[in-house]
Design a protein around this motif. Structure first.
Motif, PDB file in Angstrom:
ATOM      1  N   LEU A 132      21.531 -37.486  24.221  1.00 49.24           N
ATOM      2  CA  LEU A 132      22.937 -37.890  24.107  1.00 49.24           C
ATOM      3  C   LEU A 132      23.504 -37.575  22.731  1.00 49.24           C
ATOM      4  N   LEU A 133      22.636 -37.453  21.739  1.00 46.46           N
ATOM      5  CA  LEU A 133      23.097 -37.183  20.377  1.00 46.46           C
ATOM      6  C   LEU A 133      23.780 -35.824  20.269  1.00 46.46           C
ATOM      7  N   PHE A 134      23.504 -34.944  21.214  1.00 39.18           N
ATOM      8  CA  PHE A 134      24.070 -33.595  21.155  1.00 39.18           C
ATOM      9  C   PHE A 134      25.411 -33.483  21.885  1.00 39.18           C
ATOM     10  N   PHE A 135      25.877 -34.587  22.467  1.00 37.73           N
ATOM     11  CA  PHE A 135      27.140 -34.563  23.205  1.00 37.73           C
ATOM     12  C   PHE A 135      28.230 -35.299  22.424  1.00 37.73           C
ATOM     13  N   PRO A 136      29.485 -34.892  22.570  1.00 37.62           N
ATOM     14  CA  PRO A 136      30.599 -35.501  21.820  1.00 37.62           C
ATOM     15  C   PRO A 136      31.079 -36.809  22.464  1.00 37.62           C
ATOM     16  N   VAL A 137      30.216 -37.793  22.468  1.00 35.41           N
ATOM     17  CA  VAL A 137      30.563 -39.071  23.090  1.00 35.41           C
ATOM     18  C   VAL A 137      30.609 -40.205  22.073  1.00 35.41           C
ATOM     19  N   TRP A 138      30.516 -39.870  20.771  1.00 37.63           N
ATOM     20  CA  TRP A 138      30.365 -40.892  19.743  1.00 37.63           C
ATOM     21  C   TRP A 138      31.686 -41.169  19.036  1.00 37.63           C
ATOM     22  N   LYS A 139      31.852 -42.428  18.615  1.00 36.33           N
ATOM     23  CA  LYS A 139      33.068 -42.810  17.912  1.00 36.33           C
ATOM     24  C   LYS A 139      33.144 -42.150  16.546  1.00 36.33           C
ATOM     25  N   ASP A 140      31.998 -42.083  15.869  1.00 34.83           N
ATOM     26  CA  ASP A 140      31.968 -41.469  14.538  1.00 34.83           C
ATOM     27  C   ASP A 140      30.543 -41.020  14.223  1.00 34.83           C
ATOM     28  N   HIS A 141      30.427 -40.300  13.120  1.00 35.17           N
ATOM     29  CA  HIS A 141      29.124 -39.781  12.712  1.00 35.17           C
ATOM     30  C   HIS A 141      28.170 -40.907  12.334  1.00 35.17           C
ATOM     31  N   HIS A 142      28.718 -41.949  11.733  1.00 34.94           N
ATOM     32  CA  HIS A 142      27.908 -43.085  11.309  1.00 34.94           C
ATOM     33  C   HIS A 142      27.179 -43.703  12.500  1.00 34.94           C
ATOM     34  N   GLY A 143      27.889 -43.965  13.588  1.00 28.90           N
ATOM     35  CA  GLY A 143      27.269 -44.553  14.769  1.00 28.90           C
ATOM     36  C   GLY A 143      26.265 -43.633  15.421  1.00 28.90           C
ATOM     37  N   ARG A 144      26.561 -42.363  15.399  1.00 26.95           N
ATOM     38  CA  ARG A 144      25.645 -41.371  15.968  1.00 26.95           C
ATOM     39  C   ARG A 144      24.329 -41.370  15.204  1.00 26.95           C
ATOM     40  N   ALA A 179      27.742 -49.777  21.772  1.00 24.99           N
ATOM     41  CA  ALA A 179      28.776 -50.104  20.782  1.00 24.99           C
ATOM     42  C   ALA A 179      29.314 -48.871  20.076  1.00 24.99           C
ATOM     43  N   ARG A 180      28.492 -47.821  19.988  1.00 26.34           N
ATOM     44  CA  ARG A 180      28.872 -46.659  19.177  1.00 26.34           C
ATOM     45  C   ARG A 180      29.418 -45.496  20.000  1.00 26.34           C
ATOM     46  N   MET A 181      29.273 -45.545  21.319  1.00 22.25           N
ATOM     47  CA  MET A 181      29.766 -44.445  22.147  1.00 22.25           C
ATOM     48  C   MET A 181      31.245 -44.622  22.458  1.00 22.25           C
ATOM     49  N   ASN A 182      31.971 -43.537  22.412  1.00 22.77           N
ATOM     50  CA  ASN A 182      33.408 -43.544  22.710  1.00 22.77           C
ATOM     51  C   ASN A 182      33.655 -43.304  24.186  1.00 22.77           C
ATOM     52  N   ARG A 183      32.817 -42.464  24.763  1.00 19.15           N
ATOM     53  CA  ARG A 183      32.879 -42.182  26.194  1.00 19.15           C
ATOM     54  C   ARG A 183      31.523 -42.471  26.827  1.00 19.15           C
ATOM     55  N   LEU A 184      31.519 -42.644  28.143  1.00 17.93           N
ATOM     56  CA  LEU A 184      30.285 -42.936  28.892  1.00 17.93           C
ATOM     57  C   LEU A 184      29.594 -44.211  28.412  1.00 17.93           C
ATOM     58  N   ARG A 185      30.374 -45.142  27.840  1.00 17.42           N
ATOM     59  CA  ARG A 185      29.769 -46.370  27.326  1.00 17.42           C
ATOM     60  C   ARG A 185      29.131 -47.185  28.446  1.00 17.42           C
ATOM     61  N   PHE A 186      29.625 -47.008  29.659  1.00 13.42           N
ATOM     62  CA  PHE A 186      29.077 -47.757  30.792  1.00 13.42           C
ATOM     63  C   PHE A 186      27.628 -47.364  31.071  1.00 13.42           C
ATOM     64  N   LEU A 187      27.217 -46.128  30.651  1.00 14.39           N
ATOM     65  CA  LEU A 187      25.888 -45.638  30.990  1.00 14.39           C
ATOM     66  C   LEU A 187      24.781 -46.476  30.349  1.00 14.39           C
ATOM     67  N   PRO A 188      24.768 -46.680  29.015  1.00 15.96           N
ATOM     68  CA  PRO A 188      23.709 -47.519  28.450  1.00 15.96           C
ATOM     69  C   PRO A 188      23.756 -48.951  28.966  1.00 15.96           C
ATOM     70  N   ILE A 189      24.973 -49.463  29.232  1.00 17.96           N
ATOM     71  CA  ILE A 189      25.082 -50.831  29.757  1.00 17.96           C
ATOM     72  C   ILE A 189      24.469 -50.911  31.156  1.00 17.96           C
ATOM     73  N   ALA A 190      24.779 -49.923  31.987  1.00 17.07           N
ATOM     74  CA  ALA A 190      24.225 -49.905  33.345  1.00 17.07           C
ATOM     75  C   ALA A 190      22.697 -49.806  33.319  1.00 17.07           C
ATOM     76  N   LEU A 191      22.176 -48.967  32.413  1.00 19.90           N
ATOM     77  CA  LEU A 191      20.722 -48.832  32.300  1.00 19.90           C
ATOM     78  C   LEU A 191      20.082 -50.137  31.844  1.00 19.90           C
ATOM     79  N   LEU A 192      20.727 -50.822  30.910  1.00 18.57           N
ATOM     80  CA  LEU A 192      20.217 -52.121  30.453  1.00 18.57           C
ATOM     81  C   LEU A 192      20.182 -53.124  31.603  1.00 18.57           C
TER      82      LEU A 192
END
Length: 561
Positions: free
Chosen positions: A293-305, A352-365
């Motif tokens: 996921l780190l290689f996809f543009p789904v992050w709010k900022d570089h810090h969170g990534r 918390a750090r993803m801008n898009r697809l945030r539902f994915l980690p929540i669903a997996l949890l």
């Protein structure tokens, strides 16, 4: 205005409801998880207790005083922490370390909740509380954490200090000296908690220093510099005291070829993949897949990534270290506890750090949590009433039979020596006896033997016992009280007859070893615990020990020719 007040009241009552729900569900899931965890063996915990007691009594690390300094324990930090706890609560060391392990388990769950709240600081309060509840359930119900805790060893301590170290390293913009000093302390603790903590802590410190480009050079380099200096000092101290750079337990579990260790590690991870009703395989796939996921543009900022990348690195890197180190002799997931705990931690921060697809980690949890709780409930339901409460391990008085056996054996043999391979608790209950550990965990010579096959339970082989030729040998892996003494059977039957060996020993000796053992030893028994505890005694000393209370055959047969 009144409508706004009503919405505010509903909002506040909803938050209170989440808090109360969490206060009920999280401890309940954690308790269910702990109570259904069964260790393969807790004898290694007795080894740690022996070293902790010796350290408290003398400030030295040794197994048998006559053998000199030895570190038959994996974690220096674990021994020191347990010694401190026993110093404060000395009445019952077993109960003390059981409660300490429970506290560490609770601290891990609390830390996961704290990390979640901190990571979601800018979110609405209801979302923060919902994520905190999910995090507490996900971590508290993780089977590998409960399994690791059930062994009463360093697993929970290692996870806790690594969580603290990683989260302090993720505060990339902090300029505070106290945070940097705390970070350094946690990194040092991680490196002392387990040998694989050293590369893990160095990697964390290096990555954190490299990413803190907004700090001065002094502040950036302080944690890794102090950590490296401490590690160098520790290695020098270890070499000067024990003559090696690694614990004796490392050598006792190491083959002559690293490739053999890797193959055994792969088998261990593969066996886990088939556990937990499919969740095991899913977790391993996620540990490998989440870093993508780190290689996809789904992050709010570089810090969170970067934060998620560091956590994902810990999970994946610690999984790789388990494979390289050879896994565990007990099939399960206790040595996989670090990657399996950092998986939900990574998903929590990613949510918390993803801008898009945030539902994915929540669903997996959610999927992982429901699966884990369901599995614990199934184990509980299928357990008999007698075995349902499997943990904590109770009080020292619960081991009354081991105490009786050890005290009677101590009266018979005095200071020994006594050889054993599967009765490590003997040294704890009868410290005066010189116990020869044929597995090698507490025996430097055996630990350093070359081993041309994967090492599972240690470097135990009958040849070591024969060559040691101790007057008393607690022989075999069936260490239970029998209704009839082993002295009723001839030595050849004990060693070579499958029906007899299945009652007293648990395995057969090959013909050559059996012939040599029959020349040296004869069956013997101690009357204890309403039955008989069985062992071997040297023929030429049998009469001497018989006068002290050891039971022998009515007529000792002559040595086999």
């Amino acid at each position: 205005m009144k409508g706004g007040n009503r919405r505010s009241q509903r909002f506040q009552s909803g938050n209170l409801g989440l808090v109360l729900l969490g206060a009920l569900l999280v401890p309940g899931a954690a308790f269910l998880n702990l109570m259904t965890a069964h260790p393969g063996n807790i004898d290694d915990a007795f080894i740690v207790l022996v070293y902790a007691r010796h350290f408290l009594d003398s400030g030295k690390f040794y197994w048998n005083l006559a053998d000199g300094f030895l570190d038959g324990f994996t974690s220096l930090l674990d021994v020191l922490v347990k010694a401190l706890a026993i110093d404060f609560f000395p009445a019952d060391p077993i109960f003390t370390i059981s409660m300490l392990t429970c506290l560490l388990f609770a601290a891990i769950v609390a830390t996961a909740i704290a990390i979640t709240i901190h990571a979601h600081t800018r979110q609405p309060a209801s979302r923060i509380l919902a994520m905190a509840l999910l995090a507490g359930l996900a971590v508290g119900s993780t089977p590998s954490l409960a399994e690791s805790a059930a062994y009463l060893l360093e697993g929970p301590l290692f996870v806790l200090v690594t969580l603290w170290a990683s989260w302090s390293c993720l505060q990339l913009n902090s300029r505070s000296w106290p945070i940097l000093l705390a970070e350094t302390s946690f990194l040092v603790a991680t490196s002392l908690a387990r040998p694989e903590g050293i590369p893990l802590a160095l990697g964390l410190a290096t990555v954190a220093s490299w990413t803190r480009k907004n700090l001065s050079v002094t502040r950036r380099l302080m944690p890794p510099a102090l950590l490296l200096g401490t590690i160098i000092g520790y290695v020098a101290w270890h070499w000067s005291l024990f003559g090696t750079v690694a614990p004796n337990t490392y050598f006792a579990k190491t083959s002559s070829s690293r490739w053999l260790e890797i193959l055994d590690g792969l088998r261990y991870v593969g066996a886990y993949a088939r556990m937990e009703s499919g969740l095991g395989a899913l977790k391993l796939l996620l540990i490998v897949g989440v870093p993508l996921l780190l290689f996809f543009p789904v992050w709010k900022d570089h810090h969170g990534r970067v934060q998620v990348g560091i956590l994902a690195f810990i999970a994946l890197g610690s999984l790789a270290m388990v494979v390289v180190s050879g896994g565990d002799c007990y099939r399960g997931s206790r040595l996989l506890v670090l990657p399996l705990l950092f998986l939900p931690t990574t998903l929590i921060v990613a949510a918390a750090r993803m801008n898009r697809l945030r539902f994915l980690p929540i669903a997996l949890l959610v999927i992982l949590t429901i699966g884990q709780i369901a599995q614990s409930a199934l184990v509980w339901e299928n357990s008999s009433a007698r075995n349902r409460i499997a943990w904590p391990h109770g009080l020292e008085k619960d081991f009354w039979c081991d105490q009786e056996i050890s005290s009677k054996l101590a009266r018979i043999v005095g200071e020994g020596p006594v050889a054993q391979s599967d009765y490590q608790r003997l040294k704890f209950f009868a410290d005066s006896i010189q116990v020869i550990d044929l597995v090698g965990l507490n025996n430097r010579e055996i630990a350093h033997q070359l081993w041309d096959s994967p090492v599972l339970y240690g470097k135990y082989k009958l040849r070591n016992g024969i060559e040691t030729a101790a007057p008393i040998w607690i022989y075999g892996k069936i260490l239970k009280i029998t209704s009839v003494p082993m002295t009723q059977f001839p030595m050849d039957a004990v060693l070579r007859d499958a029906a007899v060996a299945s009652i007293f020993i648990g395995y057969l000796a090959n013909p050559q070893n059996a012939k040599q053992m029959s020349k040296i030893y004869t069956p013997a028994s101690i009357q204890a615990c309403g039955g008989y505890f069985n062992l071997l005694v040297q023929r030429d000393q049998a009469r001497f020990y018989s006068e002290k209370g050891l039971l022998l055959p009515k007529e000792i047969p002559p040595p086999s020719k």
